[in-house]
Design a protein around this motif. Structure first.
Motif, PDB file in Angstrom:
ATOM      1  N   MET A 140      21.420   9.111   5.352  1.00  0.00           N
ATOM      2  CA  MET A 140      21.113   8.407   4.098  1.00  0.00           C
ATOM      3  C   MET A 140      20.924   6.915   4.330  1.00  0.00           C
ATOM      4  SD  MET A 140      20.370  10.276   1.859  1.00  0.00           S
ATOM      5  CE  MET A 140      19.895   9.420   0.388  1.00  0.00           C
ATOM      6  N   GLU A 141      21.863   6.368   5.124  1.00  0.00           N
ATOM      7  CA  GLU A 141      21.797   4.951   5.453  1.00  0.00           C
ATOM      8  C   GLU A 141      20.439   4.590   6.030  1.00  0.00           C
ATOM      9  OE1 GLU A 141      24.701   2.321   5.559  1.00  0.00           O
ATOM     10  OE2 GLU A 141      24.455   3.615   3.801  1.00  0.00           O
ATOM     11  N   LEU A 142      20.015   5.452   6.958  1.00  0.00           N
ATOM     12  CA  LEU A 142      18.767   5.200   7.657  1.00  0.00           C
ATOM     13  C   LEU A 142      17.600   5.260   6.677  1.00  0.00           C
ATOM     14  CD1 LEU A 142      17.330   4.774  10.382  1.00  0.00           C
ATOM     15  CD2 LEU A 142      17.030   7.264  10.452  1.00  0.00           C
ATOM     16  N   LEU A 143      17.636   6.285   5.822  1.00  0.00           N
ATOM     17  CA  LEU A 143      16.562   6.469   4.851  1.00  0.00           C
ATOM     18  C   LEU A 143      16.462   5.242   3.951  1.00  0.00           C
ATOM     19  CD1 LEU A 143      14.609   8.726   4.502  1.00  0.00           C
ATOM     20  CD2 LEU A 143      16.022   9.602   2.629  1.00  0.00           C
ATOM     21  N   ALA A 144      17.615   4.776   3.476  1.00  0.00           N
ATOM     22  CA  ALA A 144      17.634   3.596   2.613  1.00  0.00           C
ATOM     23  C   ALA A 144      17.045   2.406   3.359  1.00  0.00           C
ATOM     24  CB  ALA A 144      19.054   3.299   2.154  1.00  0.00           C
ATOM     25  N   PHE A 145      17.417   2.280   4.603  1.00  0.00           N
ATOM     26  CA  PHE A 145      16.900   1.175   5.421  1.00  0.00           C
ATOM     27  C   PHE A 145      15.369   1.217   5.482  1.00  0.00           C
ATOM     28  CE2 PHE A 145      15.382  -0.499   9.448  1.00  0.00           C
ATOM     29  CZ  PHE A 145      15.936  -1.775   9.425  1.00  0.00           C
ATOM     30  N   VAL A 146      14.863   2.420   5.718  1.00  0.00           N
ATOM     31  CA  VAL A 146      13.409   2.582   5.803  1.00  0.00           C
ATOM     32  C   VAL A 146      12.740   2.146   4.504  1.00  0.00           C
ATOM     33  CG1 VAL A 146      11.568   4.295   5.984  1.00  0.00           C
ATOM     34  CG2 VAL A 146      13.487   4.356   7.581  1.00  0.00           C
ATOM     35  N   PHE A 147      13.308   2.580   3.379  1.00  0.00           N
ATOM     36  CA  PHE A 147      12.682   2.227   2.098  1.00  0.00           C
ATOM     37  C   PHE A 147      12.867   0.757   1.733  1.00  0.00           C
ATOM     38  CE2 PHE A 147      12.520   6.841   1.223  1.00  0.00           C
ATOM     39  CZ  PHE A 147      11.178   6.905   0.901  1.00  0.00           C
ATOM     40  N   TYR A 148      13.937   0.147   2.242  1.00  0.00           N
ATOM     41  CA  TYR A 148      14.123  -1.277   1.972  1.00  0.00           C
ATOM     42  C   TYR A 148      13.175  -2.138   2.802  1.00  0.00           C
ATOM     43  CZ  TYR A 148      18.441  -0.974  -0.799  1.00  0.00           C
ATOM     44  OH  TYR A 148      19.351  -0.758  -1.776  1.00  0.00           O
ATOM     45  N   TYR A 149      13.036  -1.787   4.082  1.00  0.00           N
ATOM     46  CA  TYR A 149      12.414  -2.747   4.997  1.00  0.00           C
ATOM     47  C   TYR A 149      11.127  -2.293   5.682  1.00  0.00           C
ATOM     48  CZ  TYR A 149      16.882  -4.998   4.270  1.00  0.00           C
ATOM     49  OH  TYR A 149      17.963  -5.563   3.692  1.00  0.00           O
ATOM     50  N   ILE A 150      10.841  -1.024   5.670  1.00  0.00           N
ATOM     51  CA  ILE A 150       9.652  -0.562   6.398  1.00  0.00           C
ATOM     52  C   ILE A 150       8.520  -0.170   5.446  1.00  0.00           C
ATOM     53  CG2 ILE A 150       8.751   1.016   8.160  1.00  0.00           C
ATOM     54  CD1 ILE A 150      11.057  -0.725   9.164  1.00  0.00           C
ATOM     55  N   THR A 151       8.803   0.793   4.569  1.00  0.00           N
ATOM     56  CA  THR A 151       7.738   1.318   3.710  1.00  0.00           C
ATOM     57  C   THR A 151       7.141   0.302   2.738  1.00  0.00           C
ATOM     58  OG1 THR A 151       9.431   2.218   2.260  1.00  0.00           O
ATOM     59  CG2 THR A 151       8.452   3.725   3.867  1.00  0.00           C
ATOM     60  N   PRO A 152       7.875  -0.722   2.291  1.00  0.00           N
ATOM     61  CA  PRO A 152       7.227  -1.673   1.378  1.00  0.00           C
ATOM     62  C   PRO A 152       5.936  -2.239   1.947  1.00  0.00           C
ATOM     63  CG  PRO A 152       9.565  -2.081   1.386  1.00  0.00           C
ATOM     64  CD  PRO A 152       9.311  -1.034   2.438  1.00  0.00           C
ATOM     65  N   TYR A 153       5.933  -2.503   3.255  1.00  0.00           N
ATOM     66  CA  TYR A 153       4.711  -3.048   3.862  1.00  0.00           C
ATOM     67  C   TYR A 153       3.587  -2.018   3.809  1.00  0.00           C
ATOM     68  CZ  TYR A 153       8.001  -6.491   5.572  1.00  0.00           C
ATOM     69  OH  TYR A 153       8.962  -7.446   5.640  1.00  0.00           O
ATOM     70  N   ILE A 154       3.972  -0.771   4.114  1.00  0.00           N
ATOM     71  CA  ILE A 154       2.970   0.302   4.076  1.00  0.00           C
ATOM     72  C   ILE A 154       2.404   0.425   2.660  1.00  0.00           C
ATOM     73  CG2 ILE A 154       2.598   2.778   4.404  1.00  0.00           C
ATOM     74  CD1 ILE A 154       4.870   2.725   6.460  1.00  0.00           C
ATOM     75  N   ALA A 155       3.303   0.382   1.677  1.00  0.00           N
ATOM     76  CA  ALA A 155       2.873   0.546   0.284  1.00  0.00           C
ATOM     77  C   ALA A 155       1.858  -0.525  -0.113  1.00  0.00           C
ATOM     78  CB  ALA A 155       4.076   0.518  -0.648  1.00  0.00           C
ATOM     79  N   LEU A 171       4.351   5.227  -6.129  1.00  0.00           N
ATOM     80  CA  LEU A 171       3.254   5.015  -7.078  1.00  0.00           C
ATOM     81  C   LEU A 171       2.148   4.173  -6.443  1.00  0.00           C
ATOM     82  CD1 LEU A 171       2.004   5.132  -9.926  1.00  0.00           C
ATOM     83  CD2 LEU A 171       3.355   3.129 -10.514  1.00  0.00           C
ATOM     84  N   MET A 172       2.548   3.146  -5.721  1.00  0.00           N
ATOM     85  CA  MET A 172       1.536   2.272  -5.108  1.00  0.00           C
ATOM     86  C   MET A 172       0.689   3.022  -4.085  1.00  0.00           C
ATOM     87  SD  MET A 172       3.568  -1.285  -4.594  1.00  0.00           S
ATOM     88  CE  MET A 172       2.206  -2.257  -3.983  1.00  0.00           C
ATOM     89  N   VAL A 173       1.335   3.891  -3.335  1.00  0.00           N
ATOM     90  CA  VAL A 173       0.615   4.648  -2.316  1.00  0.00           C
ATOM     91  C   VAL A 173      -0.290   5.688  -2.970  1.00  0.00           C
ATOM     92  CG1 VAL A 173       0.907   6.286  -0.419  1.00  0.00           C
ATOM     93  CG2 VAL A 173       2.378   4.290  -0.576  1.00  0.00           C
ATOM     94  N   TYR A 174       0.202   6.245  -4.061  1.00  0.00           N
ATOM     95  CA  TYR A 174      -0.517   7.324  -4.731  1.00  0.00           C
ATOM     96  C   TYR A 174      -1.687   6.796  -5.568  1.00  0.00           C
ATOM     97  CZ  TYR A 174      -1.108  11.327  -7.879  1.00  0.00           C
ATOM     98  OH  TYR A 174      -1.612  12.356  -8.590  1.00  0.00           O
ATOM     99  N   PHE A 175      -1.482   5.620  -6.101  1.00  0.00           N
ATOM    100  CA  PHE A 175      -2.399   5.007  -7.065  1.00  0.00           C
ATOM    101  C   PHE A 175      -3.887   5.086  -6.675  1.00  0.00           C
ATOM    102  CE2 PHE A 175      -4.209   1.697  -9.665  1.00  0.00           C
ATOM    103  CZ  PHE A 175      -3.439   1.668 -10.812  1.00  0.00           C
ATOM    104  N   PRO A 176      -4.272   4.612  -5.480  1.00  0.00           N
ATOM    105  CA  PRO A 176      -5.710   4.561  -5.172  1.00  0.00           C
ATOM    106  C   PRO A 176      -6.345   5.931  -4.981  1.00  0.00           C
ATOM    107  CG  PRO A 176      -4.422   3.195  -3.658  1.00  0.00           C
ATOM    108  CD  PRO A 176      -3.465   4.058  -4.385  1.00  0.00           C
TER     109      PRO A 176
END
Ligand code: HEM
Ligand code: SF4
Ligand code: SF4
Lengths: 237, 415
Positions: A1-16, A213-218
């Protein structure tokens, strides 16, 4: 869980962010690549002058007056939902920076700012959320049922999820905007800061859904945000 | 199944069509707009459903069992799909009433037009209409051979009308160089007679076209052919040196004339005005070039806005001006103008005997709407609408008199 949260905090935002803007650019490029129709697709009556047609398009965009004429319940639901969304989006500017100028002008301190945001935010959120349930419910019966595919339910449920996690923070926690500012500034400058704590546990869900939502939007019917401008102009050309 | 359809559709998809497909939110505002759906309750007649069907076929990738297929509802293509797509693409009049209803004005007429061409490649339906289109196309090549016979026929008509009306100097010029107006009729004397009278009264320097305005290739979405058929007329207009091309009361042809011609022919049209003959006659009336007896029609009378003249070309006022000049009990339809119900017979269906029952059914909202006005005379300005309204009147036992907007002027004309 910790790792997943980390990914969503710091990695995926850039991708989004990249997928959102890149995706929209790709969408527009794909439209551009297709040959135009060699005809006027105008609907009449329409304003005579170019300026008149542009204004009419804008008014229609902000009031959905065309829909009002033919389907009042849908207009009411759709209009309030989009209006709420607009307010909510404006309110979210406070997550990244603040209306410093406005507060100064009004001479409001931290307490007043918080009270105002609480009232305005809750109202906007309510305007946004309640109609979403109506829009969802109307898909379950009648002719609109024929038109509803999983995609449509996904879009509405995603928005509802974002709204409910947002409400959770708004109503059950006293969010310190400075914390958010620090966090997002960290993301933007690649000097990561610890995630906000005053937001309670739902922040990570809210943040993750918003990224989804941002990833799905386009790649979905959400592109009506930009496409509707084109189609409304074409119908008045 | 439907591979040719899919392939053709992919090639022919245009810019607006692409964003229409992407942005339809399936909100259903268009559901109640379509007379086919209102009359049949068949989901394949819902405008947005027509788009969904086409989109589903275009997205067809796998075997219909993957997660993406579930998500997009792109099941396997079977006989049911073929039946649905045929209903969806042939049973549409291209009236664009749904485009007025749609908050984004998505043009299902455009979708259907493109889709029909793709279906024809698959050998599915409306061959008759396509054949008439081909005949119109080849007429341009043999028109010189036909000319003599045609002129003879017109002379005969001219002689008859001179006697009938007691106007010995009546003329119906054909292929007359130096004329101001080129009048392009539809097939049949009824499209020539009232205009012969009106042009004579207006002392117009006019000529009859060797061609007809109708363009069946347009109905089946074969735009290159439709363009060539229209080009015969542009050629004729330039050869004769006319200043005005006036099309008979014919909906789809008028739409091509006003909404397509400048894209198709651009510079070739320099110095040539284009209009519906209804607009031309309204000009005569406004300028006092013709005079009519007011009160020629005293019975309740209504006007049906043909979709292709009304919401698709903006000709609302001219026919009403003609009606007001000659009728005393004019009753507007509700909903009217751009929200007017389609007659249910457009889109080329008139040429297809197989489609008679479908269009009679789809005409029901129109019938109810006209009945509410209590009108005995129904005026309109489109050949297709006239045929359909006459069929509706007969099949529903209504006893309407169907008249063209120029017919009532001719009836009331002071010679
Ligand atoms: C220029 C901006 C926009 C315009 C003019 C616009 C207009 C519309 C209209 C006319 C409809 C259909 C009728 C209705 O449900 O009200 C609609 C539906 C919808 N819009 Fe927008 N919209 C815009 C932006 C957005 C944005 C930014 C979002 C979300 C992030 C959004 C989400 C939706 C959703 C989910 C629906 C579908 C409702 C359903 O499923 O029935 N729209 N929009
Ligand atoms: S009204 Fe327009 S956006 Fe809504 S379902 Fe129909 S075509 Fe799609
Ligand atoms: S164009 Fe007319 S007939 Fe075709 S789907 Fe729309 S409303 Fe129905």
């Amino acid at each position: 869980m910790e790792l997943l949260a980390f990914v969503f905090y710091y990695i995926t935002p850039y991708i989004a962010v990249v997928v959102f803007f890149g995706g929209l650019a790709y969408r527009v490029y794909r439209w551009w690549k297709k040959p135009p129709v060699a005809a006027h697709l105008s609907l009449f009556p329409r304003p005579q002058s170019r300026l008149g047609r542009l204004l009419d398009t804008l008014v229609d965009m902000f009031t959905l007056k065309g829909l009002f004429r033919v389907n009042k319940p849908l207009w009411l639901g759709g209009f309030i939902m989009h209006l709420g969304l607009l307010f909510v989006l404006v309110g979210h500017i406070r997550a990244f920076t603040d209306f410093y100028f406005l507060w100064k002008l009004l001479g409001w301190g931290k307490e007043e700012q918080y009270l105002f945001s609480a009232i305005a935010g809750t109202t906007a959120g309510t305007l946004f959320t309640i109609p979403l349930f109506y829009l969802l419910a109307r898909r379950l019966s009648g002719a609109v049922k024929w038109l509803s595919v999983p995609e449509d339910f996904f879009a509405l449920i995603l928005l509802i999820s974002i709204a409910l996690t947002g409400f959770h923070m708004r109503l059950l926690h006293h969010v310190e905007v400075e914390e958010l500012h620090r966090f997002f500034a960290g993301l933007a400058s690649f000097r990561w800061q610890p995630p906000p704590t005053s937001t309670g546990s739902s922040f990570i869900y809210h943040f993750a859904f918003a990224q989804l939502l941002m990833v799905y939007f386009p790649f979905s019917k959400f592109t009506h945000t930009i496409g509707s401008v084109l189609s409304k102009m074409v119908a008045r050309s | 199944m439907l591979t040719k359809f899919i392939e053709t559709m992919r090639q022919r998809i245009s810019r607006p069509l692409q964003y229409y497909a992407d942005i339809c939110v399936r909100c259903g505002a268009c559901v109640e707009a379509c007379h086919f759906y209102v009359a049949s309750g068949n989901p394949a007649h819902i405008p947005a459903y027509r788009m969904m069907l086409v989109k589903k076929l275009l997205q067809q990738g796998g075997n219909g069992r993957g997660i993406l297929d579930w998500y997009r509802e792109t099941g396997r293509i079977d006989d049911q799909t073929v039946t649905e797509i045929r209903h969806a693409l042939w049973e549409c009049t291209g009236c664009r009433r749904c485009a007025v209803f749609c908050p984004f004005h998505l043009d299902t007429g455009l979708l259907v037009n493109t889709g029909r061409y793709a279906l024809l490649q698959e050998g599915l339906g409306m061959e008759m209409t396509a054949e008439i289109g081909n005949a119109e196309l080849s007429k341009g090549e043999i028109v010189d051979a036909l000319k003599e016979f045609y002129v003879e026929q017109v002379r005969e008509l001219e002689g008859r009308l001179r006697e009938e009306w007691g106007v010995p100097d009546l003329r119906i010029p054909v292929d007359q160089a130096g004329a101001r107006v080129l009048y392009v009729p539809v097939v049949g004397e009824h499209a020539i007679i009232p205009l012969a009278k009106i042009f004579h009264a207006a002392k117009e320097n006019w000529t009859l076209s060797l061609f007809t305005a109708t363009n069946h290739s347009y109905f089946v979405g074969d735009i290159p052919k439709a363009k060539q058929v229209a080009h015969w007329i542009v050629d004729e207009a330039r050869r004769l040196g006319v200043q005005v091309i006036a099309y008979a009361e014919c909906g789809h042809a008028t739409r091509t004339l006003l909404q397509y011609f400048d894209h198709w022919f651009g510079e070739e049209l320099a110095g040539i005005q284009r209009m519906s003959v209804v607009q031309l006659v309204a000009q005569y009336l406004a300028e006092g070039r013709i005079r009519v007896r007011p009160g020629t029609f005293t019975m309740p009378l209504t006007y049906h806005d043909p979709c292709n003249l009304g919401r698709n070309a903006g000709i609302y006022e001219e026919p009403r001006a003609l009606i007001r000049a000659v009728a005393t009990d004019f009753r507007e339809l509700t909903p009217g103008r751009e929200l007017n119900w389609c007659c249910g017979g457009g889109g080329g269906m008139i040429a297809e005997p197989d489609m008679l029952e479908v269009r009679i059914k789809a005409g029901r909202p129109k019938v109810e709407q006209i009945q509410r006005t209590g009108a005995r005379v129904v005026v309109t300005a489109c050949e297709n609408c006239k045929t359909q309204l006459a069929d509706l009147s007969e099949r529903y036992g209504l006893g309407w008199e169907i008249k063209g907007a120029v017919d009532i002027v001719a009836d009331a004309l002071v010679m």
